[in-house]
Design a protein around this motif. Structure first.
Motif, short mmCIF file in Angstrom:
data_model
loop_
_atom_site.label_atom_id
_atom_site.label_comp_id
_atom_site.label_asym_id
_atom_site.label_seq_id
_atom_site.Cartn_x
_atom_site.Cartn_y
_atom_site.Cartn_z
N ALA A 7 0.81 -1.22 0.00
CA ALA A 7 0.00 0.00 0.00
C ALA A 7 0.84 1.26 0.00
CB ALA A 7 -0.92 0.00 1.22
N GLY A 8 2.13 1.12 0.29
CA GLY A 8 3.03 2.28 0.30
C GLY A 8 2.83 3.18 1.50
N ILE A 9 2.44 2.61 2.65
CA ILE A 9 2.27 3.40 3.86
C ILE A 9 3.03 2.74 5.00
CG2 ILE A 9 0.00 4.22 3.12
CD1 ILE A 9 -1.23 2.33 5.22
N THR A 10 3.17 3.49 6.10
CA THR A 10 3.84 2.96 7.29
C THR A 10 2.80 2.64 8.36
OG1 THR A 10 4.08 5.14 8.34
CG2 THR A 10 5.82 4.44 6.79
N GLY A 11 3.24 1.94 9.38
CA GLY A 11 2.34 1.62 10.48
C GLY A 11 1.80 2.86 11.16
N GLU A 12 2.60 3.94 11.19
CA GLU A 12 2.16 5.17 11.84
C GLU A 12 1.00 5.84 11.09
OE1 GLU A 12 5.61 7.57 12.13
OE2 GLU A 12 6.46 6.46 13.83
N GLN A 13 0.83 5.52 9.82
CA GLN A 13 -0.23 6.12 9.02
C GLN A 13 -1.55 5.34 9.11
OE1 GLN A 13 2.62 6.23 5.46
NE2 GLN A 13 1.27 7.96 5.00
N VAL A 14 -1.51 4.17 9.72
CA VAL A 14 -2.72 3.34 9.83
C VAL A 14 -3.69 3.99 10.83
CG1 VAL A 14 -3.61 1.12 10.61
CG2 VAL A 14 -1.54 1.22 9.22
N GLY A 15 -4.95 4.12 10.42
CA GLY A 15 -5.94 4.75 11.27
C GLY A 15 -6.70 3.78 12.14
N ALA A 16 -6.65 2.49 11.82
CA ALA A 16 -7.30 1.46 12.62
C ALA A 16 -6.74 0.10 12.21
CB ALA A 16 -8.81 1.49 12.45
N VAL A 17 -6.70 -0.80 13.17
CA VAL A 17 -6.22 -2.17 12.93
C VAL A 17 -7.33 -3.14 13.34
CG1 VAL A 17 -4.50 -3.92 13.48
CG2 VAL A 17 -3.82 -1.50 13.34
N VAL A 18 -7.77 -3.95 12.39
CA VAL A 18 -8.82 -4.94 12.64
C VAL A 18 -8.23 -6.33 12.36
CG1 VAL A 18 -11.13 -5.75 12.05
CG2 VAL A 18 -10.60 -3.31 11.94
N VAL A 19 -8.23 -7.19 13.35
CA VAL A 19 -7.72 -8.54 13.18
C VAL A 19 -8.86 -9.54 13.36
CG1 VAL A 19 -6.19 -10.34 14.07
CG2 VAL A 19 -5.38 -7.98 13.91
N ALA A 20 -9.14 -10.30 12.31
CA ALA A 20 -10.16 -11.34 12.37
C ALA A 20 -9.50 -12.65 12.75
CB ALA A 20 -10.86 -11.46 11.02
N THR A 21 -9.86 -13.18 13.91
CA THR A 21 -9.27 -14.44 14.37
C THR A 21 -10.11 -15.06 15.46
OG1 THR A 21 -7.23 -15.49 15.19
CG2 THR A 21 -7.83 -13.35 16.14
N VAL A 22 -10.08 -16.38 15.52
CA VAL A 22 -10.68 -17.10 16.64
C VAL A 22 -9.62 -17.95 17.34
CG1 VAL A 22 -12.98 -17.19 15.61
CG2 VAL A 22 -11.38 -19.08 15.20
N SER A 23 -8.36 -17.75 16.97
CA SER A 23 -7.32 -18.63 17.48
C SER A 23 -6.29 -17.93 18.37
CB SER A 23 -6.61 -19.33 16.31
OG SER A 23 -6.13 -18.42 15.37
N ASN A 24 -6.66 -16.79 18.93
CA ASN A 24 -5.79 -16.19 19.93
C ASN A 24 -5.90 -17.02 21.21
OD1 ASN A 24 -4.29 -14.58 21.61
ND2 ASN A 24 -5.70 -12.85 21.62
N PRO A 25 -4.82 -17.64 21.66
CA PRO A 25 -4.92 -18.50 22.85
C PRO A 25 -5.21 -17.74 24.13
CG PRO A 25 -2.63 -18.23 22.20
CD PRO A 25 -3.46 -17.59 21.13
N MET A 26 -5.09 -16.42 24.10
CA MET A 26 -5.33 -15.61 25.30
C MET A 26 -6.66 -14.87 25.18
SD MET A 26 -1.57 -13.97 26.02
CE MET A 26 -1.45 -13.20 24.40
N ARG A 27 -7.40 -14.78 26.29
CA ARG A 27 -8.62 -13.98 26.29
C ARG A 27 -8.30 -12.50 26.11
NH1 ARG A 27 -13.22 -16.59 27.83
NH2 ARG A 27 -12.99 -18.64 28.78
N THR A 28 -7.21 -12.08 26.71
CA THR A 28 -6.75 -10.71 26.56
C THR A 28 -5.25 -10.68 26.83
OG1 THR A 28 -7.18 -8.41 27.23
CG2 THR A 28 -7.15 -10.06 28.98
N PRO A 29 -4.46 -9.86 26.18
CA PRO A 29 -4.88 -8.86 25.20
C PRO A 29 -5.24 -9.47 23.85
CG PRO A 29 -2.51 -8.92 25.33
CD PRO A 29 -3.01 -9.86 26.39
N GLY A 30 -5.92 -8.70 23.01
CA GLY A 30 -6.23 -9.14 21.66
C GLY A 30 -4.99 -9.14 20.79
N VAL A 31 -5.10 -9.78 19.65
CA VAL A 31 -3.99 -9.80 18.69
C VAL A 31 -3.80 -8.41 18.09
CG1 VAL A 31 -3.13 -10.79 16.54
CG2 VAL A 31 -4.36 -12.23 18.17
N ALA A 32 -4.89 -7.70 17.82
CA ALA A 32 -4.81 -6.42 17.11
C ALA A 32 -3.97 -5.37 17.83
CB ALA A 32 -6.21 -5.90 16.82
#
Length: 205
Positions: free
Chosen positions: A23-48
């Motif tokens: 996309a030609g952008i950096t992580g600092e330019q991202v306005g939101a991060v959405v992670v779709a997953t059901v396999s995070n072994p921890m209840r919290t924190p989230g992967v995102a």
């Protein structure tokens, strides 16, 4: 299958970095991060939020738990966020590390559930690249694909087959109507399904 060094977070990070580069952008330019997953072994924190930190972003970040539909829901949500002006760039990641929850002795599921990650950046554009999304769910079928008491995944294959053929064909028709296209106009048909018989039967319907 993922290696011992791989985790849900590490796979998500690798996919996200490629998407940002494309996309030609950096992580600092991202306005939101959405992670779709059901396999995070921890209840919290989230992967995102952990992924956002890995990318040098302090953008709002949250996990989306919708199993097979998660990535599609994430893309639709990212599209809505950009359209509403909430963010200029939304990083959407679909990641599953399902080998940790798969019983290799279960012939009905072991060949279906594995490990993978994919990512995309949804950004503001003068030309829309995402067609209308048809939303829905059917919680009455919850027993067909579920987690067993021991934490492993299980599936009722024959019932899933019948449901997928009939119900997904209906949803495909609704999506084509929303987009204003006919089946004859389709160039590619890409269902989320590992069963060739289901694909053929669905396309026929």
């Amino acid at each position: 299958w993922a290696t011992e060094e791989d985790t849900t977070l590490s796979m998500a990070t690798a996919a996200a970095r490629e998407a940002l580069e494309a996309a030609g952008i950096t992580g600092e330019q991202v306005g939101a991060v959405v992670v779709a997953t059901v396999s995070n072994p921890m209840r919290t924190p989230g992967v995102a939020p952990m992924l956002a930190a890995e990318l040098g972003s302090q953008a709002p970040a949250f996990d989306l738990s919708a199993a097979c539909a998660g990535y599609c829901h994430g893309i639709a949500l990212g599209n809505d966020m950009v359209g509403a002006g909430t963010a200029d760039h939304v990083l959407v990641v679909g990641v599953e590390y399902l080998s940790q929850f798969t019983d290799l002795s279960d012939r009905g599921t072991a060949f279906l559930f594995a490990d993978a990650a994919g990512a995309a950046v949804v950004s503001l554009s003068e030309v829309s690249g995402i067609s209308p999304t048809v939303w829905g769910s059917d919680g009455s079928q919850w027993e067909l694909i579920r987690t067993r008491e021991d934490g492993m995944l299980t599936m009722t294959g024959n019932s899933v087959f019948r449901w997928a053929v009939w119900e997904m064909a209906k949803v495909a028709r609704r999506a084509m109507e929303a987009a204003g296209v006919t089946a004859e106009e389709l160039d590619v048909f890409i269902p989320h399904q590992a069963n060739g018989r289901i694909n053929s039967a669905m396309a026929k319907h």
